[in-house]
Design a protein around this motif. Structure first.
Motif, mmCIF file in Angstrom:
data_model
loop_
_atom_site.group_PDB
_atom_site.id
_atom_site.type_symbol
_atom_site.label_atom_id
_atom_site.label_comp_id
_atom_site.label_asym_id
_atom_site.label_seq_id
_atom_site.Cartn_x
_atom_site.Cartn_y
_atom_site.Cartn_z
ATOM 1 N N PRO A 62 0.815 -1.229 0.000
ATOM 2 C CA PRO A 62 0.000 0.000 0.000
ATOM 3 C C PRO A 62 0.844 1.272 0.000
ATOM 4 N N LEU A 63 1.990 1.240 0.687
ATOM 5 C CA LEU A 63 2.868 2.405 0.737
ATOM 6 C C LEU A 63 3.430 2.729 -0.648
ATOM 7 N N LEU A 64 3.924 1.702 -1.347
ATOM 8 C CA LEU A 64 4.460 1.914 -2.692
ATOM 9 C C LEU A 64 3.367 2.374 -3.649
ATOM 10 N N PHE A 65 2.184 1.798 -3.504
ATOM 11 C CA PHE A 65 1.072 2.190 -4.364
ATOM 12 C C PHE A 65 0.710 3.659 -4.135
ATOM 13 N N SER A 66 0.660 4.070 -2.878
ATOM 14 C CA SER A 66 0.336 5.463 -2.571
ATOM 15 C C SER A 66 1.380 6.411 -3.145
ATOM 16 N N GLY A 71 3.083 10.228 -7.404
ATOM 17 C CA GLY A 71 3.920 10.479 -8.572
ATOM 18 C C GLY A 71 3.110 10.628 -9.842
ATOM 19 N N LEU A 72 2.037 9.846 -9.962
ATOM 20 C CA LEU A 72 1.178 9.925 -11.139
ATOM 21 C C LEU A 72 0.483 11.280 -11.225
ATOM 22 N N ILE A 73 -0.062 11.729 -10.101
ATOM 23 C CA ILE A 73 -0.752 13.028 -10.080
ATOM 24 C C ILE A 73 0.219 14.155 -10.421
ATOM 25 N N ALA A 74 1.422 14.097 -9.815
ATOM 26 C CA ALA A 74 2.420 15.133 -10.104
ATOM 27 C C ALA A 74 2.832 15.111 -11.571
ATOM 28 N N ALA A 113 8.216 1.980 -14.240
ATOM 29 C CA ALA A 113 8.584 0.585 -14.002
ATOM 30 C C ALA A 113 7.692 -0.029 -12.919
ATOM 31 N N TYR A 114 7.300 0.775 -11.915
ATOM 32 C CA TYR A 114 6.408 0.252 -10.882
ATOM 33 C C TYR A 114 5.054 -0.134 -11.477
ATOM 34 N N TRP A 115 4.455 0.783 -12.250
ATOM 35 C CA TRP A 115 3.148 0.488 -12.829
ATOM 36 C C TRP A 115 3.239 -0.693 -13.801
ATOM 37 N N PRO A 275 5.506 -11.000 -4.710
ATOM 38 C CA PRO A 275 5.419 -9.891 -5.676
ATOM 39 C C PRO A 275 6.379 -8.740 -5.397
ATOM 40 N N LEU A 276 6.705 -8.483 -4.140
ATOM 41 C CA LEU A 276 7.604 -7.370 -3.830
ATOM 42 C C LEU A 276 8.995 -7.605 -4.409
ATOM 43 N N PHE A 277 9.436 -8.843 -4.483
ATOM 44 C CA PHE A 277 10.719 -9.132 -5.116
ATOM 45 C C PHE A 277 10.674 -8.769 -6.595
ATOM 46 N N ILE A 278 9.531 -8.997 -7.221
ATOM 47 C CA ILE A 278 9.399 -8.683 -8.640
ATOM 48 C C ILE A 278 9.470 -7.183 -8.852
ATOM 49 N N VAL A 279 8.761 -6.428 -8.020
ATOM 50 C CA VAL A 279 8.785 -4.970 -8.149
ATOM 51 C C VAL A 279 10.197 -4.432 -7.925
ATOM 52 N N ALA A 280 10.840 -4.861 -6.824
ATOM 53 C CA ALA A 280 12.168 -4.338 -6.484
ATOM 54 C C ALA A 280 13.203 -4.712 -7.533
ATOM 55 N N SER A 281 13.157 -5.942 -8.038
ATOM 56 C CA SER A 281 14.147 -6.350 -9.041
ATOM 57 C C SER A 281 13.911 -5.635 -10.365
ATOM 58 N N THR A 282 12.652 -5.326 -10.687
ATOM 59 C CA THR A 282 12.374 -4.548 -11.900
ATOM 60 C C THR A 282 12.970 -3.152 -11.779
ATOM 61 N N TRP A 283 12.839 -2.554 -10.592
ATOM 62 C CA TRP A 283 13.484 -1.260 -10.353
ATOM 63 C C TRP A 283 15.000 -1.364 -10.519
#
Length: 555
Positions: A62-66, A71-74, A113-115, A275-283
């Motif tokens: 939830p923290l990363l999503f927020s 970032g999307l709004i900005a 990359a997150y999205w 899933p968090l490993f996937i997000v972090a490794s993609t980054w």
């Protein structure tokens, strides 16, 4: 725990070598303490990520999503303002701390990359339909910066995602890459080839000549770099992270630098069920791609370069430590079709149900299936299903010596609900046992033992929000066990008095629990609780129960 993590050990070696290189670096007017601050910042980032994952892993997604939504709004705002001022040849810089298009593209690419990774890992269709347009907005922001490096980095990140997530979406992703690459080549060919190589080859050639002067030990962490590629101005970066490492700390520094990146990718591949490993490794892959032709600072203060390397590495290290300690999900979630669900639950006995149907089923083999229905609105359970929390909490409590059910499988149903399949503990609930006891002295002794057990939970930082006599089992050997563990959190220290009070208030909601624990055998409960807990905790429990009794009498 950090000192047992290979990524952090490699970081320590890298930072130690960089600090040692001050001995042969040029004299510096700055104090030695100021040179130690950047690596200290990075190590504190690693420690902070570890503690966050260790004690609040449920809020990471939830923290990363927020953050991504912010970032999307900005980015939408930046694109809107840019469109109002746009002239041919203009490049988006952004507002706030953004001071050039390239640095802006790093942050835009980070969230893109997150999205992208979210679109590959999300299980709910609504989240997928949100992540795709969000990714398109972030990609448009990257295009508006006119930077080419993040396009290469995103391509690498997408290929890594297709590899680590390999499923039907991977095939679609590869197709989109081909079509998107061709489209960008046609529509933005001038942006890609119009500026040539931007003196990259000239810069790298000059830097390589300087590296050859001290190839093994480098010029020193505090060395300055001045590169004149013949463009009429000098540059202070080698425009490559790898060349920067070689220039400042040499081959000896490059070895741990390469190691902690390679080990992080290997760990992410091994733990791709999370899933968090996937997000972090993609980054991390995005950062590696971006670092091929940009950057050069090896241990920087907190700035945009952290998005490319240190934030992904710190998150992967934290996840790896907690995964080895079984504090994160270790078993895959299996899709369960309606047909398979009907076959599994055929002739099952309903143990618990509500207005929407069965909640807990006893299957024909004696195992249990607990269902967690999907909520209509997004909650933390949308990111961390309660079935997965059940499995993780059960594993952690068993490691602490507290008996809990053994998880067999986790399932994801077609309607968005989830389920956990587990072996039940042999025994009866404490409520059932107390109901069957007729001798007051025996019941009093059991309540005293429960008071001691509850104090053990509180002193070890276990906050079981749903603690009541129906969720505590008396096992065949007389010990206590816990069930229904989805709503539980383990704190790093004994529970505060306020959390203990909340636990007691929850038990006071049940008529029989209140009568046995807080009326008939309250002194026995306090006596057992006081064997483990402090006198102040016992006194606080006493005051709360008395206050609740007075309030009940007043009503």
């Amino acid at each position: 725990m950090l000192l047992h993590e290979p990524v952090f050990i490699a970081l320590l070696l890298f930072a130690a070598w960089a600090m040692l290189s001050l001995c042969w670096g040029p004299p510096d007017d700055e104090s030695a303490l100021s040179q130690f601050k950047p690596p200290l910042h990075i190590m504190l980032l690693f420690a902070g990520c570890y503690l966050l994952v260790r004690y609040r892993s449920e809020i990471i997604q939830p923290l990363l999503f927020s953050a991504a939504v912010v970032g999307l709004i900005a980015s939408i705002y930046n694109l809107y303002m840019f469109s109002r001022l746009y002239e041919p040849g203009m490049r988006l810089i952004g507002g706030g701390a953004f001071d050039n298009p390239l640095l802006s593209s790093h942050v835009f690419g980070f969230f893109c990359a997150y999205w992208l990774s979210l679109s590959m890992t999300c299980k709910h269709r609504a989240m997928l339909w949100l992540s795709l347009p969000a990714m398109a907005v972030m990609f448009a922001a990257i295009i508006a910066t006119g930077s080419r490096t993040p396009l290469v980095a995103l391509t690498m990140a997408a290929l890594w995602l297709g590899f680590i997530c390999w499923n039907r979406r991977s095939i679609i992703l590869l197709g989109v890459l081909l079509i998107g690459g061709a489209t960008i080549g046609v529509l933005f060919s001038q942006m890609i080839i119009g500026r040539g190589d931007s003196y990259r080859f000239e810069i790298w050639q000059i830097v390589l000549h300087k590296i050859a002067e001290h190839p093994w030990i480098g010029h020193g962490f505090n060395a300055s770099l001045s590169v004149d590629p013949g463009a009429g101005f000098t540059l202070e970066e080698p425009h490559s992270f790898a060349l920067g490492v070689l220039y400042y700390v040499g081959i000896f520094g490059l070895i741990p630098w390469l190691f902690f990146q390679a080990w992080s990718l290997l760990s992410s591949w091994r733990n791709r069920v999370q899933p968090l490993f996937i997000v972090a490794s993609t980054w991390l892959v995005f950062g590696i791609g971006a670092g091929l032709t940009e950057g050069g600072g090896i241990l920087s203060r907190p700035k945009e370069h952290w998005f490319l390397l240190w934030i992904p590495l710190a998150l992967i290290a934290a996840l790896s430590i907690n995964q080895r300690a079984r504090r994160l999900l270790t078993i895959p979630v299996i899709p369960l079709t309606p047909t398979a669900f009907e076959q599994m639950t055929a002739n099952a006995r309903v143990i618990e149900e509500d207005g929407l149907g069965p909640k807990v089923l006893r299957l024909t083999d004696g195992s249990f299936l607990k269902l967690f229905r999907r909520r209509r609105c997004y909650t933390s359970g949308s990111f961390n299903p309660y079935s997965e929390r059940f499995a993780v909490n059960s594993e952690q409590l068993r490691d602490m010596g507290i008996p809990t059910p053994q998880t067999l499988n986790l399932y994801r149903l077609k309607n968005g609900s989830s389920a956990v399949h587990y072996c039940p503990l042999p025994g009866n609930t404490l409520r059932q046992v107390l109901q069957g006891i007729t001798a007051p002295a025996v019941r009093q002794a059991l309540v005293e033992r429960f008071g001691k057990f509850m104090a053990q939970l509180h002193e070890r930082g276990v906050y079981f929000r749903s603690l009541h006599l129906g969720n505590v089992l008396v096992l065949e050997d007389g010990e206590f066990g816990l069930i229904d563990l989805a709503d539980l959190r383990i704190y790093p220290s004994p529970l505060t008095l306020s959390l203990r009070q909340r636990n007691l208030r929850h038990m006071q909601r049940y008529t029989e629990d209140r009568r046995w624990l807080f009326e008939e055998h309250f002194e026995a409960l306090l006596q057992g609780y006081g064997v483990i807990a402090s006198k102040s905790a016992v006194d606080n429990l006493h005051r709360q129960v008395l206050a609740a009794s007075l309030m009940a009498q007043a009503h």
